[in-house]
Design a protein around this motif. Structure first.
Motif, PDB file in Angstrom:
ATOM      1  N   MET A 336       0.823  -1.206   0.000  1.00  0.00           N
ATOM      2  CA  MET A 336       0.000   0.000   0.000  1.00  0.00           C
ATOM      3  C   MET A 336       0.855   1.253   0.000  1.00  0.00           C
ATOM      4  N   ARG A 337       1.924   1.248   0.794  1.00  0.00           N
ATOM      5  CA  ARG A 337       2.818   2.410   0.801  1.00  0.00           C
ATOM      6  C   ARG A 337       3.419   2.632  -0.583  1.00  0.00           C
ATOM      7  N   ALA A 338       3.840   1.542  -1.216  1.00  0.00           N
ATOM      8  CA  ALA A 338       4.427   1.657  -2.551  1.00  0.00           C
ATOM      9  C   ALA A 338       3.389   2.120  -3.565  1.00  0.00           C
ATOM     10  N   ARG A 339       2.170   1.592  -3.455  1.00  0.00           N
ATOM     11  CA  ARG A 339       1.130   1.939  -4.418  1.00  0.00           C
ATOM     12  C   ARG A 339       0.751   3.404  -4.321  1.00  0.00           C
ATOM     13  N   PHE A 340       0.566   3.923  -3.108  1.00  0.00           N
ATOM     14  CA  PHE A 340       0.250   5.341  -2.957  1.00  0.00           C
ATOM     15  C   PHE A 340       1.370   6.206  -3.538  1.00  0.00           C
ATOM     16  N   ALA A 341       2.618   5.841  -3.254  1.00  0.00           N
ATOM     17  CA  ALA A 341       3.754   6.615  -3.770  1.00  0.00           C
ATOM     18  C   ALA A 341       3.793   6.583  -5.290  1.00  0.00           C
ATOM     19  N   GLU A 342       3.525   5.421  -5.887  1.00  0.00           N
ATOM     20  CA  GLU A 342       3.550   5.295  -7.347  1.00  0.00           C
ATOM     21  C   GLU A 342       2.423   6.099  -7.991  1.00  0.00           C
ATOM     22  N   LEU A 343       1.259   6.083  -7.376  1.00  0.00           N
ATOM     23  CA  LEU A 343       0.148   6.882  -7.895  1.00  0.00           C
ATOM     24  C   LEU A 343       0.484   8.362  -7.879  1.00  0.00           C
ATOM     25  N   HIS A 344       1.096   8.785  -6.781  1.00  0.00           N
ATOM     26  CA  HIS A 344       1.460  10.191  -6.653  1.00  0.00           C
ATOM     27  C   HIS A 344       2.531  10.566  -7.673  1.00  0.00           C
ATOM     28  N   ALA A 345       3.525   9.719  -7.825  1.00  0.00           N
ATOM     29  CA  ALA A 345       4.615  10.001  -8.767  1.00  0.00           C
ATOM     30  C   ALA A 345       4.133  10.014 -10.209  1.00  0.00           C
ATOM     31  N   ALA A 346       3.142   9.171 -10.526  1.00  0.00           N
ATOM     32  CA  ALA A 346       2.641   9.077 -11.896  1.00  0.00           C
ATOM     33  C   ALA A 346       1.635  10.177 -12.239  1.00  0.00           C
ATOM     34  N   GLY A 347       1.270  10.989 -11.258  1.00  0.00           N
ATOM     35  CA  GLY A 347       0.304  12.049 -11.497  1.00  0.00           C
ATOM     36  C   GLY A 347      -1.141  11.579 -11.515  1.00  0.00           C
ATOM     37  N   LEU A 348      -1.387  10.344 -11.101  1.00  0.00           N
ATOM     38  CA  LEU A 348      -2.751   9.831 -11.051  1.00  0.00           C
ATOM     39  C   LEU A 348      -3.469  10.253  -9.780  1.00  0.00           C
ATOM     40  N   TRP A 349      -2.708  10.737  -8.820  1.00  0.00           N
ATOM     41  CA  TRP A 349      -3.283  11.211  -7.560  1.00  0.00           C
ATOM     42  C   TRP A 349      -2.485  12.406  -7.078  1.00  0.00           C
ATOM     43  N   SER A 350      -3.136  13.551  -7.048  1.00  0.00           N
ATOM     44  CA  SER A 350      -2.523  14.759  -6.496  1.00  0.00           C
ATOM     45  C   SER A 350      -3.294  15.121  -5.232  1.00  0.00           C
ATOM     46  N   SER A 351      -2.719  14.771  -4.098  1.00  0.00           N
ATOM     47  CA  SER A 351      -3.421  14.992  -2.837  1.00  0.00           C
ATOM     48  C   SER A 351      -3.606  16.477  -2.567  1.00  0.00           C
ATOM     49  N   ARG A 352      -4.756  16.779  -1.991  1.00  0.00           N
ATOM     50  CA  ARG A 352      -5.053  18.160  -1.624  1.00  0.00           C
ATOM     51  C   ARG A 352      -4.511  18.520  -0.247  1.00  0.00           C
ATOM     52  N   LYS A 353      -3.930  17.543   0.433  1.00  0.00           N
ATOM     53  CA  LYS A 353      -3.490  17.768   1.809  1.00  0.00           C
ATOM     54  C   LYS A 353      -1.971  17.670   1.906  1.00  0.00           C
ATOM     55  N   ASN A 354      -1.368  18.728   2.414  1.00  0.00           N
ATOM     56  CA  ASN A 354       0.090  18.752   2.557  1.00  0.00           C
ATOM     57  C   ASN A 354       0.587  17.666   3.498  1.00  0.00           C
ATOM     58  N   SER A 355      -0.223  17.317   4.497  1.00  0.00           N
ATOM     59  CA  SER A 355       0.204  16.304   5.446  1.00  0.00           C
ATOM     60  C   SER A 355       0.367  14.938   4.772  1.00  0.00           C
ATOM     61  N   ILE A 356      -0.498  14.646   3.802  1.00  0.00           N
ATOM     62  CA  ILE A 356      -0.395  13.378   3.084  1.00  0.00           C
ATOM     63  C   ILE A 356       0.824  13.374   2.190  1.00  0.00           C
ATOM     64  N   VAL A 357       1.045  14.467   1.485  1.00  0.00           N
ATOM     65  CA  VAL A 357       2.227  14.572   0.615  1.00  0.00           C
ATOM     66  C   VAL A 357       3.489  14.417   1.427  1.00  0.00           C
ATOM     67  N   ALA A 358       3.532  15.055   2.588  1.00  0.00           N
ATOM     68  CA  ALA A 358       4.716  14.959   3.451  1.00  0.00           C
ATOM     69  C   ALA A 358       4.927  13.526   3.918  1.00  0.00           C
ATOM     70  N   ALA A 359       3.841  12.809   4.252  1.00  0.00           N
ATOM     71  CA  ALA A 359       3.975  11.440   4.706  1.00  0.00           C
ATOM     72  C   ALA A 359       4.479  10.538   3.591  1.00  0.00           C
ATOM     73  N   ILE A 360       4.036  10.770   2.362  1.00  0.00           N
ATOM     74  CA  ILE A 360       4.503   9.977   1.218  1.00  0.00           C
ATOM     75  C   ILE A 360       5.980  10.220   0.974  1.00  0.00           C
ATOM     76  N   GLU A 361       6.360  11.480   0.984  1.00  0.00           N
ATOM     77  CA  GLU A 361       7.766  11.823   0.735  1.00  0.00           C
ATOM     78  C   GLU A 361       8.678  11.291   1.844  1.00  0.00           C
ATOM     79  N   ALA A 362       8.184  11.286   3.082  1.00  0.00           N
ATOM     80  CA  ALA A 362       8.987  10.798   4.192  1.00  0.00           C
ATOM     81  C   ALA A 362       9.189   9.300   4.111  1.00  0.00           C
ATOM     82  N   ALA A 363       8.246   8.586   3.504  1.00  0.00           N
ATOM     83  CA  ALA A 363       8.340   7.144   3.415  1.00  0.00           C
ATOM     84  C   ALA A 363       9.238   6.659   2.280  1.00  0.00           C
TER      85      ALA A 363
END
Length: 364
Positions: A336-363
């Protein structure tokens, strides 16, 4: 012994098929302002067995034809054409994409359907009311004899443009055989023409205990069509028809059905609590839901970013759920961690919340 394929569709199934056809036409009219002109209907053999042919009956009703049942045996012996004067709308050009199981169990249905198409092509009717006039070509397509599935495999989890195109080609390749009873021939050119001309795609669901985010088959079939049409051209509206309550069938846009499944089940605390009671397997179901959401986003652009936000908050954004995943199935948590990161990197998911983006980048 599950069913007598010669008695499909039954009279009651045809009555429900007419209701389903009316519901699809209603929704298409509501969305586009005009009658549907060409639709691809996705037929599965397992559903046809359960419903005694309601989905196939819907296709017949859209053509403006009905089965002929033998007295006593109730087996379908042919097709009767409903006169134009009795119809309240034009006949609709229907293409069937059938599964391998449907192909093997119900060859007579493809023969009946193609027979109806040939008969309609010879009718003395205006082309704007009968699109089959002079066009008796193939309308039933599916996988090669002996082949099953769509063969997408890892293409569903590789979120590149090349993978999406490859998935579309896989859908076309696995749907390129034309059927007419026991006769089968490869006719990819005709399939591509039917897909390009379609202004609608329909998959029907009769099982109330599942939804389209619980199995990858829904994404490969429904979103796979969208990927295929992006190759051959066309802009079909994608519909998922809910037939779980026969008295009240509902045609929903694919995006609506995905949002409905996400809100009602995937992000619902009650469902997640139920999965926690199932330990390893429950954790796997949570992870699989994300994978299927991602496949719909990848192949059909059918998932709103806020749904991924909500699923994150209900799972990895919740300390108790994360702790459960880590204890019960750490592989599911890593996936799940990998999938969320891949979605974000591919532009399929642009989170509206900075806290989520920060958590993805930290992982990462």
């Amino acid at each position: 012994f599950t069913t007598d394929p010669r008695a499909v569709p039954t009279r009651t199934a045809f009555a429900q098929g007419e209701r389903l056809a009316e519901e699809y036409v209603r929704r298409h009219l509501q969305d586009s302002g005009g009658w549907p002109e060409g639709v691809v209907i996705d037929l599965w053999g397992s559903a046809t067995m359960r419903t005694a042919g309601e989905e196939f009956a819907m296709a017949l009703a859209l053509l403006g034809v009905r089965p002929v049942w033998d007295a006593g045996s109730e087996r379908v012996s042919g097709i009767e054409i409903i006169p134009i004067a009795e119809l309240e709308r034009p006949r609709i050009d229907v293409t069937l994409r059938v599964s391998g199981l449907f192909r093997d169990v119900f060859p007579a249905l493809s023969a009946h359907f193609q027979g109806a198409v040939r008969a309609l092509s010879d009718r003395d009717e205006a082309r704007d009311w009968n699109p089959y006039v002079g066009r008796p070509g193939a309308r039933v397509f599916g996988p090669a004899p002996g082949a099953f599935g769509l063969g997408m495999g890892p293409l569903l989890t590789d979120y590149s443009d090349e993978s999406r195109r490859a998935a579309g080609e896989a859908w076309l390749k696995a749907s390129s055989w034309a059927f007419d009873g026991e006769r089968a021939e490869r006719d990819e050119a005709s399939l591509r023409a039917r897909v390009a001309a379609a202004d609608g795609f329909v998959h029907l669901q009769d099982l109330p205990e599942t939804d389209l985010l619980l199995a990858e088959d829904y994404a490969s079939h429904e979103a796979g069509f969208a990927a295929a049409q992006s190759i051959v051209g066309g802009t079909a509206r994608l519909y998922h028809i809910d037939n779980t309550v026969p008295e009240r069938p509902r045609a929903r846009a694919l995006t609506e059905e995905i949002a409905r499944a996400a809100h009602a089940r995937a992000t619902h605390p009650g469902w997640i609590a139920g999965m926690k009671r199932h330990g390893f397997r429950g954790a796997a179901e949570i992870a699989m839901t994300l994978e299927n959401m991602a496949a719909f986003a990848h192949l059909a652009d059918a998932v709103s970013p806020h749904l991924f936000d909500q699923f994150w908050e209900a799972t990895l954004g919740n300390n108790e759920v994360t702790a459960f995943l880590e204890a019960a199935n750490p592989s599911a948590l890593d996936a799940m961690r990998a999938r969320f990161a891949e979605l974000h990197a591919a532009g399929l998911w642009s989170s509206r919340k900075n806290s989520i983006v920060a958590a993805i980048e930290a992982a990462q």
